[in-house]
Scaffold this active site. Sequence first.
Site, PDB file in Angstrom:
ATOM      1  N   ILE B  86       0.832  -1.194   0.000  1.00 45.02           N
ATOM      2  CA  ILE B  86       0.000   0.000   0.000  1.00 45.02           C
ATOM      3  C   ILE B  86       0.871   1.250   0.000  1.00 45.02           C
ATOM      4  CG2 ILE B  86      -1.843   1.214   1.226  1.00 45.02           C
ATOM      5  CD1 ILE B  86      -2.292  -1.530   2.710  1.00 45.02           C
ATOM      6  N   CYS B  87       0.530   2.192  -0.868  1.00 44.54           N
ATOM      7  CA  CYS B  87       1.240   3.472  -0.856  1.00 44.54           C
ATOM      8  C   CYS B  87       0.409   4.470  -0.073  1.00 44.54           C
ATOM      9  CB  CYS B  87       1.443   3.970  -2.288  1.00 44.54           C
ATOM     10  SG  CYS B  87       2.229   5.578  -2.354  1.00 44.54           S
ATOM     11  N   LEU B  88       0.820   4.698   1.139  1.00 42.98           N
ATOM     12  CA  LEU B  88       0.060   5.593   2.004  1.00 42.98           C
ATOM     13  C   LEU B  88       1.059   6.315   2.899  1.00 42.98           C
ATOM     14  CD1 LEU B  88      -2.865   6.362   2.781  1.00 42.98           C
ATOM     15  CD2 LEU B  88      -2.807   4.546   4.473  1.00 42.98           C
TER      16      LEU B  88
END
Lengths: 501, 153
Positions: B86-88
């Site tokens: 996840i890109c967060l």
Amino acid sequence: MGNIPAKETRSRGASYSSGSSTSYSDTFGSRSGRRNTTSGVFSGHFIESKRSRRQEEKDKQRERHYNNLIVRLEESIDGGFLAPYGTYKSNLDYDTDIVRRLIIQRKLAPFFTPLQDFNESWSDEELLIILSQSTLHTIETAYSEAEEEEDDIDNHKIHKSQSYFRRQEQKAKLKSLITRVKEKQKEEENRFLEEKVKAKEGQPCSPYLFSKDLFLKLYRNASECPICFLSYPPYLNVSRCCLQPICTECFVQIKRLDPHPPHDDTSQQEGNSSSTPGSNANSLPHTLISEPAHCPYCAMPDFGVTYDPPSDIRVGIEGIKPSEYHLSHKKRQSIDKPQIKSSHSSSNSHLTGLHANSESGSEEALQEHDTGKGTEAVSKDLYQPVKQSKRRSSLASDAVGVITIDMIRPDWEQKLISARNKLARKAATASAIHASNLIIDQNSTLDARANNARSSVQNSYNTNLHSIEERMIEEALRLSLLDEEERKKKAEQEKNKSPSS
Amino acid sequence: MAALPKRIIKETERLVSDPVPGITATPSEDNLRYFHVTIEGPSASPYAGGLFKLELYLPDDYPMCAPKVRFLTKIYHPNIDKLGRICLDVLKDNWSPALQIRTILLSIQALLAAPNPDDPLANDVAEDWKKDEQAAIKMAQEWTAKYASTSSQ
């Protein structure tokens, strides 16, 4: 030894390791006529001695750092200590001298012993029983993983570099230091236990043991630190920006991120402002940035806290002995009855008007606060000790009394610079390799294009290529010889040391 | 293994006593730092009706560093790649120790409701998203029905 043909030196380099390296470098020096090889060895010696001195200093500093992390019964202030309890693993890299000083100056909350659980409905007796079981430090948690063996890249190499041995040596030193510190902490703990036993049996005991009144005063209205979820006396640090509580143990864990290349978003501006003057923004290594730590609660940059020391507790360093702290009879009764009101109103009414034993001359005159009215107004600042001059708004990071993360870790700039230097060295190596590849490429294209027409030019390229190759080999040889010599010197030193000691 | 920090114990207790709507997180029996997570797709998103499985691990330095979270259910989303990563921001540099398992999972749920193709992790998905958002949304719905529908699990 004189002039040995380079080829032989090369092929038998490894077996020559018993000779002295200066003669080897003489070989190189006379053969290639390049002075820097020889001078390199001499400056190597010089650097080595400088390095060992620096290392000694570093070792001393580290010893001091670790000794500062020992919780000592005698070193308490307002019911907390000068070293952390050990909630987090022992990777405490803050400046212990600075933090100790700040705690003694009452600019930062002391390291209170945390309660794992707290229930407002506990009676004083129950609370005291739990408190009497608390230890100074949790050795097992704090130092548990410190012994874990970290894999070194050189472990899997046949040739182990000099820095590998140095790293191993450092690791061993650190390990023994930690063992010693652990031992000392255990001694402190045992002494603490003995004193507690003495106190229980009514024998004379250490005046540094906390009185029951002090315990109750501190923990009757314990509040939870929102980061470690442990319960502490309500006198915690408060974030400068959003007035949130944070215990000192969590505060010293907050740090800048490691130096990193700037993101393509807003953080770039911050990066430029924090980069050192004179850095060249165009070359990559210098664009590494280190941003100040952000507030964990509101993400405001340059996290800092303030601490309002309770005006009615002055025990430990610069105060009365912790065993001499007593509440007046009347106030004690009010504490005895835990109020079942909302937590903030009860905490405020308890915190005021308590007073310490008049034995101490340094004790400040106690003001009886009239909190009846103030209770509702201060309900927001639930965790703050009640004080007339309570802060209600945020402060700038450079305001008086604000302690920032950079203040307790002043070495961040050094770290940034060394990270940049490291990257710069890497980049230089890479471009050197790239450049040598270019020469080879150029050479081969020339080969193809002008087969015999420009033989003279080609020759010069060939010799050029040849000399580069040679030089690289020489350099590698020189380095390995230096390594070997150093290793031997060290071994000799050890030998010389061991019989004398 | 060292004793579990109080913070993790308390967070786990509070996840049970005060659960977040649409999100479950249960610790694994043999490792209390490893959580099985499910997140319901937000109702107004292409992931509505889906139930997504994730794994969450609390590293040794938690809460001083972010938990590691990964989707186990396949999902068509510009900020989640094939491996479920996840890109967060809050899982990376913007992590704060004041955040918790519960807040991080809420952030992930919010990411499902608001895909951000301008900061992609799955480049192909992000391109589709930018080129033809309607088609991409349709694709996300199909994937949700195919891989994340509650009936298929």
